[in-house]
Design an enzyme around this catalytic site. Structure first.
Site, PDB file in Angstrom:
ATOM      1  N   TRP A  38     -19.977  13.283  -8.541  1.00 33.64           N
ATOM      2  CA  TRP A  38     -20.659  12.728  -7.347  1.00 33.64           C
ATOM      3  C   TRP A  38     -20.674  10.973  -7.612  1.00 33.64           C
ATOM      4  O   TRP A  38     -20.640  10.667  -8.821  1.00 33.64           O
ATOM      5  CB  TRP A  38     -22.113  13.165  -6.881  1.00 33.64           C
ATOM      6  CG  TRP A  38     -22.322  12.885  -5.543  1.00 33.64           C
ATOM      7  CD1 TRP A  38     -23.513  12.048  -5.017  1.00 33.64           C
ATOM      8  CD2 TRP A  38     -21.895  13.942  -4.572  1.00 33.64           C
ATOM      9  NE1 TRP A  38     -23.308  12.159  -3.724  1.00 33.64           N
ATOM     10  CE2 TRP A  38     -22.528  13.159  -3.568  1.00 33.64           C
ATOM     11  CE3 TRP A  38     -20.803  14.481  -4.430  1.00 33.64           C
ATOM     12  CZ2 TRP A  38     -22.101  13.705  -2.076  1.00 33.64           C
ATOM     13  CZ3 TRP A  38     -20.371  15.069  -3.100  1.00 33.64           C
ATOM     14  CH2 TRP A  38     -21.055  14.664  -2.076  1.00 33.64           C
ATOM     15  N   ASP A  83     -24.229   2.715  -3.735  1.00 35.56           N
ATOM     16  CA  ASP A  83     -25.162   2.356  -2.739  1.00 35.56           C
ATOM     17  C   ASP A  83     -25.534   3.397  -1.867  1.00 35.56           C
ATOM     18  O   ASP A  83     -25.081   4.479  -2.245  1.00 35.56           O
ATOM     19  CB  ASP A  83     -24.127   1.445  -1.557  1.00 35.56           C
ATOM     20  CG  ASP A  83     -22.914   2.133  -1.090  1.00 35.56           C
ATOM     21  OD1 ASP A  83     -22.259   3.066  -1.922  1.00 35.56           O
ATOM     22  OD2 ASP A  83     -22.913   1.875   0.205  1.00 35.56           O
ATOM     23  N   GLU A  90     -23.084   6.009  -1.039  1.00 39.85           N
ATOM     24  CA  GLU A  90     -22.578   6.798  -2.239  1.00 39.85           C
ATOM     25  C   GLU A  90     -21.157   6.428  -2.680  1.00 39.85           C
ATOM     26  O   GLU A  90     -20.305   7.407  -2.933  1.00 39.85           O
ATOM     27  CB  GLU A  90     -22.623   8.184  -1.902  1.00 39.85           C
ATOM     28  CG  GLU A  90     -23.760   8.595  -1.218  1.00 39.85           C
ATOM     29  CD  GLU A  90     -23.941  10.208  -1.414  1.00 39.85           C
ATOM     30  OE1 GLU A  90     -23.467  11.111  -0.421  1.00 39.85           O
ATOM     31  OE2 GLU A  90     -24.970  10.797  -2.052  1.00 39.85           O
ATOM     32  N   GLU A  91     -20.631   5.263  -2.326  1.00 40.58           N
ATOM     33  CA  GLU A  91     -19.250   4.934  -2.528  1.00 40.58           C
ATOM     34  C   GLU A  91     -18.971   3.848  -3.433  1.00 40.58           C
ATOM     35  O   GLU A  91     -17.935   3.593  -3.994  1.00 40.58           O
ATOM     36  CB  GLU A  91     -18.451   4.482  -1.024  1.00 40.58           C
ATOM     37  CG  GLU A  91     -18.526   6.063  -0.215  1.00 40.58           C
ATOM     38  CD  GLU A  91     -18.114   5.598   1.416  1.00 40.58           C
ATOM     39  OE1 GLU A  91     -17.589   6.312   1.899  1.00 40.58           O
ATOM     40  OE2 GLU A  91     -18.405   4.624   1.749  1.00 40.58           O
ATOM     41  N   GLU A 140     -24.375  14.181  12.595  1.00 40.02           N
ATOM     42  CA  GLU A 140     -24.536  12.718  11.821  1.00 40.02           C
ATOM     43  C   GLU A 140     -23.619  11.828  12.705  1.00 40.02           C
ATOM     44  O   GLU A 140     -24.012  10.740  12.600  1.00 40.02           O
ATOM     45  CB  GLU A 140     -23.686  13.048  10.329  1.00 40.02           C
ATOM     46  CG  GLU A 140     -23.528  11.934   9.585  1.00 40.02           C
ATOM     47  CD  GLU A 140     -22.624  12.049   8.317  1.00 40.02           C
ATOM     48  OE1 GLU A 140     -21.491  12.411   8.413  1.00 40.02           O
ATOM     49  OE2 GLU A 140     -23.489  12.375   7.328  1.00 40.02           O
TER      50      GLU A 140
HETATM   51  C1  NOJ Z   1     -19.611  12.020   0.505  1.00 44.20           C
HETATM   52  C2  NOJ Z   1     -20.643  11.161   0.627  1.00 44.20           C
HETATM   53  O1  NOJ Z   1     -21.743  11.752   1.113  1.00 44.20           O
HETATM   54  C3  NOJ Z   1     -20.258  10.109   1.826  1.00 44.20           C
HETATM   55  O2  NOJ Z   1     -21.247   9.136   1.925  1.00 44.20           O
HETATM   56  C4  NOJ Z   1     -18.999   9.395   1.339  1.00 44.20           C
HETATM   57  O3  NOJ Z   1     -18.462   8.262   2.415  1.00 44.20           O
HETATM   58  C5  NOJ Z   1     -18.033  10.334   1.201  1.00 44.20           C
HETATM   59  N1  NOJ Z   1     -18.387  11.368   0.148  1.00 44.20           N
HETATM   60  C6  NOJ Z   1     -16.535   9.679   0.862  1.00 44.20           C
HETATM   61  O4  NOJ Z   1     -16.782   9.106  -0.598  1.00 44.20           O
HETATM   62  C1  NOJ Z   2     -23.656  10.835   3.385  1.00 42.31           C
HETATM   63  C2  NOJ Z   2     -24.400   9.501   3.553  1.00 42.31           C
HETATM   64  O1  NOJ Z   2     -23.594   8.589   3.231  1.00 42.31           O
HETATM   65  C3  NOJ Z   2     -25.547   9.545   2.358  1.00 42.31           C
HETATM   66  O2  NOJ Z   2     -26.496   8.293   2.712  1.00 42.31           O
HETATM   67  C4  NOJ Z   2     -26.681  10.539   2.777  1.00 42.31           C
HETATM   68  O3  NOJ Z   2     -27.506  10.699   1.677  1.00 42.31           O
HETATM   69  C5  NOJ Z   2     -25.773  12.185   2.611  1.00 42.31           C
HETATM   70  N1  NOJ Z   2     -24.689  11.911   3.537  1.00 42.31           N
HETATM   71  C6  NOJ Z   2     -26.605  13.278   3.102  1.00 42.31           C
HETATM   72  O4  NOJ Z   2     -27.166  12.942   4.224  1.00 42.31           O
END
Ligand code: NOJ
Ligand code: NOJ
Length: 575
Positions: free
Chosen positions: A139, A195, A198-199, A423
């Site tokens: 992750w 950030d 999560e990227e 979402e």
């Molecule tokens: C899962 C993350 O929750 C999401 O924010 C991200 O865009 C994708 N992985 C791709 O990295």
């Molecule tokens: C992807 C989003 O980018 C992230 O901010 C969020 O925490 C997870 N999904 C779970 O909702």
């Protein structure tokens, strides 16, 4: 004259139509959103079987994407909204849920996980299984906004409990959780991390902004509980964080760059979310803390919103000063890179928060930074302060209200019958996509509705803060950073882009594959603003990429030394 009259009539008719559409949406969606939040909280939520007491699932979706986990960010933002409802007396039935949340967070803090143990960085772990065991897969970790957001939710509750005479429960149970989280913020705010999306691993405006808030209100709570030395420690670091927060400003294009890395335009819902989640109704339109009505936050909002006008088909044909569907950031491709309900709601919420403050202070200030934001609504408006007795004030206030309602009207239009909020919704036709019943979508809808109705949560001490004259220890290894804008004049062919690479980490160590993409917003000038280490010499070059082919600028390497503080603009031309 007649034409103008007819135009005004039709405008007011459509505006009237829009505000009643939003009224109807608020009425129908509020109970659905509230029930949607509660269904996703264990142990008895109807869609969260298996979640421990007080655990918020992100969504019941178990594939494409699998969101049956609990994220510290989502949970803390959701519980902040519930704690506000409880402490403002809007819903007195939430006490058990909130106390369950307190217990769940106390437990999960102690769970060893891939980011570490409670004392070695484990608090930065972004997500856990819903039985609160560690998630051990790959992750983007750590994510350093979570502990700060959790502290803010719990501080709001603690302040209310103390006022209610229950200091003993705060001291024995709530404060120890907050202290661990703030200790984490104190020691790690100047390190990079992923950030909120999560990227990208770098420094992120949202993360820095919520860290600042948590330390500031944590200092006040520490004092109230008699721990003056912790209060001083929190306040000292809050000053440093506030200083660093200023460095994200892009002085050329007037917006907060969301991340110090990642090579994107930097236009991102990150900043609107930071503004609404650090809103302090007592702080006026203060730009230092990026209050919703501050010139910097309004300008950033316009730059962010405009980035989505031409990329989504659902936005085509919408006037250039009207609301559109927005997503995380324009370059997003995740699950198709669509508009999100929670980001579109966040834009509305920032604007409603701004209106709350203008109504309180009785004036609107237009500065050279916010001029373009206000000129969307009235091309003749000029820099100045407009008191509530002026027609300029009432015209601008009405226009911003219409603009804000427009974002909720977009969400209303793309909310499926039944009211469930996923979402995302399709960029091409608006159908709901990605995780169903996203808890954060529901919470974001409720807080935007609240702001529209003028509801404000407690103040956190943002008023009158000054940026210290010298900042100590920014991210990236102890030194402070400065904001450097690179402008490169280069004509390109279709499909070709300009990137920056160079001799230091922040410039990708001469990599061509991870070189930083410049924005073509000012084509033929390509541009990027970065936070680079202060007083540092480095070499760099621009490269062009088209269909995988890389072309370097000719030798010699370019050379620059960053100043000790402040910002610089470098103007180059392709060679
Ligand atoms: C899962 C993350 O929750 C999401 O924010 C991200 O865009 C994708 N992985 C791709 O990295
Ligand atoms: C992807 C989003 O980018 C992230 O901010 C969020 O925490 C997870 N999904 C779970 O909702």
């Amino acid at each position: 004259m007649r034409a103008l009259f007819v135009y005004c009539l039709s405008l007011s008719a459509s505006v009237w139509g829009q505000s009643s559409i939003v009224d109807a949406y608020v009425a129908s969606e509020s109970p659905i959103a509230k029930a949607g939040v509660l269904a996703n909280i264990g142990p008895s939520g109807s869609k969260s079987a298996g979640a421990k007491a007080g655990v918020v699932i992100a969504s019941p979706s178990t594939s494409d994407p699998n969101y049956l986990y609990t994220w510290t960010r989502d949970s803390s933002l959701v519980f902040k909204a519930l704690i506000d409802q409880y402490t403002l007396g809007q819903d007195t039935t939430l006490r058990t849920e909130i106390d369950n949340f307190v217990s769940a967070e106390a437990a999960v803090q102690q769970v060893s996980n891939p980011s570490g143990t409670v004392s070695t960085g484990g608090l930065g772990e972004p997500k856990f299984n819903i039985d609160l065991s560690a998630f051990t897969g790959d992750w983007g970790r750590p994510q350093r906004d979570g502990p700060a957001l959790r502290a803010t939710a719990l501080i709001t509750y603690a302040n209310w409990l103390i006022a209610d005479g229950n200091t003993s429960y705060v001291s024995s149970t709530v404060w120890p959780i907050i202290k661990l989280d703030l200790g984490y913020v104190v020691t790690s705010w100047n390190q990079t991390g992923f950030d909120l999306w999560e990227e990208i691993s770098s420094s992120s405006f949202f993360t820095t902004a919520v860290q600042h808030r948590s330390l500031r209100e944590g200092a006040t709570l520490a004092s109230a509980l008699g721990d003056q030395s912790l209060a001083t420690q929190y306040r000292t670091q809050a000053d440093n964080v506030l200083c660093f927060l200023q460095s994200y400003w892009n002085p050329t294009n007037f917006f907060m760059t969301s991340n110090t890395g990642g090579g994107r335009s930097g236009k991102d819902a990150n900043t609107a979310l930071a503004s609404i989640h650090t809103f302090d109704p007592a702080a006026g339109c203060d730009a230092v803390t990026f209050q919703p009505c501050s010139d910097k936050a309004l300008s950033s909002l316009k730059v962010y919103v405009d980035a989505f006008r031409s990329i989504y088909s659902v936005n085509s044909g919408i006037a250039s000063n009207a609301a559109v569907a927005t997503g995380r950031y324009p370059e997003d491709v995740y699950m198709g890179g669509n508009p999100w309900y929670l980001t579109t709601a966040a834009v509305a919420e920032q604007l409603y928060d701004a209106i709350i403050v203008w109504n309180r202070t009785g004036s609107i200030e237009v500065t050279s930074i916010s001029l373009a934001f206000f000129q969307q609504f009235s091309s003749s408006v000029t820099v100045g302060v407009y008191a509530s007795s002026t027609t300029t004030y009432s015209d601008l206030l009405a226009a911003v209200q219409t603009f804000a309602d427009g974002f909720l009207a977009i969400n209303a239009k793309y909310t499926p019958s039944g009211g469930g909020l996923a979402e995302q919704f399709s960029r091409s036709n608006g159908t709901a996509l990605s995780a169903v019943d996203l808890t954060w979508s529901y919470a974001a809808t409720l807080t935007a509705f609240g702001a529209r109705a003028g509801v404000v949560s407690a103040s956190w001490g943002a008023s009158g803060l000054k940026v210290p004259s010298s900042c100590s220890t920014g991210p990236g290894g102890g030194g402070s950073t400065v904001s450097i804008t690179f402008n490169e004049y280069a004509t390109t062919v279709s499909g070709e882009n300009i990137y920056l690479t160079g001799s230091i980490d922040a410039l990708q160590d001469w990599s061509t594959s991870t070189a930083l993409l410049l924005s073509a917003d000012k084509y033929p000038t390509w541009s990027i603003t970065l936070n680079l280490p202060a007083s540092t010499s480095f070499q760099y070059k621009y490269i062009r990429k088209v269909n995988g082919t890389v072309t370097w600028e000719s030798d010699p390497n370019r050379q620059f030394t960053t100043p000790a503080s402040g910002s610089s603009v470098i103007n180059d031309s392709w060679r």
